[in-house]
Design an enzyme around this catalytic site. Sequence first.
Site, PDB file in Angstrom:
ATOM      1  N   ALA A  26      11.100  -0.197  -3.690  1.00 34.98           N
ATOM      2  CA  ALA A  26      10.663  -1.549  -4.314  1.00 34.98           C
ATOM      3  C   ALA A  26      10.752  -1.391  -5.632  1.00 34.98           C
ATOM      4  CB  ALA A  26       9.689  -2.063  -3.607  1.00 34.98           C
ATOM      5  N   GLY A  44       4.486   3.544   4.604  1.00 38.33           N
ATOM      6  CA  GLY A  44       5.804   3.502   5.232  1.00 38.33           C
ATOM      7  C   GLY A  44       6.336   2.280   4.994  1.00 38.33           C
ATOM      8  N   ASP A  80      16.596   1.400   2.212  1.00 40.18           N
ATOM      9  CA  ASP A  80      15.412   0.971   1.754  1.00 40.18           C
ATOM     10  C   ASP A  80      15.715   0.310   0.610  1.00 40.18           C
ATOM     11  OD1 ASP A  80      13.880   2.714   3.512  1.00 40.18           O
ATOM     12  OD2 ASP A  80      12.597   3.519   2.245  1.00 40.18           O
ATOM     13  N   GLY A 138       7.950   1.543   1.934  1.00 37.43           N
ATOM     14  CA  GLY A 138       9.032   1.567   0.920  1.00 37.43           C
ATOM     15  C   GLY A 138       8.699   1.404  -0.213  1.00 37.43           C
ATOM     16  N   SER A 139       7.440   1.752  -0.812  1.00 36.04           N
ATOM     17  CA  SER A 139       7.103   1.245  -2.230  1.00 36.04           C
ATOM     18  C   SER A 139       8.053   2.089  -3.154  1.00 36.04           C
ATOM     19  CB  SER A 139       5.705   1.903  -2.432  1.00 36.04           C
ATOM     20  OG  SER A 139       5.464   3.157  -1.915  1.00 36.04           O
ATOM     21  N   SER A 140       8.397   3.264  -3.007  1.00 38.91           N
ATOM     22  CA  SER A 140       9.538   3.831  -4.073  1.00 38.91           C
ATOM     23  C   SER A 140      10.688   3.010  -4.146  1.00 38.91           C
ATOM     24  CB  SER A 140       9.824   5.315  -3.822  1.00 38.91           C
ATOM     25  OG  SER A 140      10.274   5.382  -2.251  1.00 38.91           O
ATOM     26  N   PRO A 162       0.764  -1.236   0.079  1.00 39.54           N
ATOM     27  CA  PRO A 162      -0.177   0.092   0.003  1.00 39.54           C
ATOM     28  C   PRO A 162       0.842   1.074  -0.155  1.00 39.54           C
ATOM     29  CG  PRO A 162      -0.188  -1.420   1.874  1.00 39.54           C
ATOM     30  CD  PRO A 162       0.641  -1.874   1.242  1.00 39.54           C
TER      31      PRO A 162
HETATM   32  O1  PMV Z   1       9.901   7.208   5.605  1.00 41.37           O
HETATM   33  P1  PMV Z   1      10.627   6.373   5.055  1.00 41.37           P
HETATM   34  O2  PMV Z   1      10.017   4.819   5.225  1.00 41.37           O
HETATM   35  O3  PMV Z   1      11.241   6.649   3.491  1.00 41.37           O
HETATM   36  O4  PMV Z   1      11.863   6.207   5.981  1.00 41.37           O
HETATM   37  C1  PMV Z   1      12.571   7.134   6.116  1.00 41.37           C
HETATM   38  C2  PMV Z   1      13.875   6.784   7.003  1.00 41.37           C
HETATM   39  C3  PMV Z   1      14.741   8.068   7.329  1.00 41.37           C
HETATM   40  O5  PMV Z   1      15.691   7.410   8.092  1.00 41.37           O
HETATM   41  C4  PMV Z   1      13.846   9.181   8.049  1.00 41.37           C
HETATM   42  C5  PMV Z   1      15.555   8.640   6.246  1.00 41.37           C
HETATM   43  C6  PMV Z   1      16.461   7.695   5.314  1.00 41.37           C
HETATM   44  O6  PMV Z   1      16.668   8.095   4.260  1.00 41.37           O
HETATM   45  O7  PMV Z   1      17.005   6.854   5.703  1.00 41.37           O
END
Ligand code: PMV
Length: 319
Positions: free
Chosen positions: A111, A105, A152, A107-109, A101
């Site tokens: 993936a 949060g 990510d 990490g779709s981008s 979804p």
């Molecule tokens: O919001 P997300 O899932 O993209 O995670 C960001 C994680 C941070 O540590 C805040 C930023 C990063 O690039 O690691």
Amino acid sequence: MEIMASAPGKVILFGEHAVVYGQPAMAFAVNKRAFINLKPGSGEKSIIKSSDLNLAISIDLNEEKKDFKREKKSIINYIIAALYEVHDGSPLDIQLHLEIPVGAGLGSSAAVTVATLAAAYQHHHKKISTPQLAKKAHEVELTVQGRASSLDTAVSTYGGLIYLNEHGEIIPLNFNLPNSMVIGYTSYRGNTAVMVGSVREKRDRFPEIMDPIISSIGRIASQARKLIAEDDMDLNYLGELMNINHGLLDSMGVNTKEISNMIFNARRSGAIGAKITGAGGGGSIIAFCPGKIDEVLRVLQKTDYALQVDLSRTGVKIH
Ligand code: PMV
């Protein structure tokens, strides 16, 4: 020839924000994936479609490269930026299917970026190693969103549980705790770049206070790594580390009332650990709730969205 590639989404268990300052962090791949179908296009332009997201665009990949900084961050931009890395510009027909979804949060981008790169390399019969793919995907994220750690994209590439150490090295860990994790998310998602910027501002104003907080978060991630390596791991200890990590994220200013409500509701319903996952400022929580999945799902779904996630060992894959 038609190519299908997929890559998993991720959950950050420990170390978000502190990882931006070189601290270690830990995240795992989830059993929800992004799929990219890629084949030579029949028209003059490339077509990128996703019925899940209800979008379709046509673009000439031979034209001058897009300036992503000037545009709204959209998942399509990750696909285009990934194609610029390896594709020659000839028309393609691309379909995106997301089990992840958007806005949860997960990490779709990252993936989508990893899956697109894998598909495009395959399309051009070019070989790329796993570490190179992770590195390329990180570069694409930097191009599109400006700021991003490599966490990510590493998790989406490798799958499983990943520890990113203080030297930025990716260390796969052996761990699995099925039926124990729930994600809760609000409809309002914080903007990662804005949240990272606000933490930086706070750190610039209070360096002597914020630096120890940032290092403490790093120490939590490194303690968790040791804990996970133990044969008879104490689950409560892991939960407690998550709770401490959440308190420190709160002190960095990335918590919200909605997130707090979800965290306390999850804990009251049996989660032994619950924390923000990702950038905060809205967005998502991860609740560690072995034996209490249904209770935690139910309470979170009363006010927000929630789903159970499990660790997936499968990283990027050509189908
Ligand atoms: O919001 P997300 O899932 O993209 O995670 C960001 C994680 C941070 O540590 C805040 C930023 C990063 O690039 O690691």
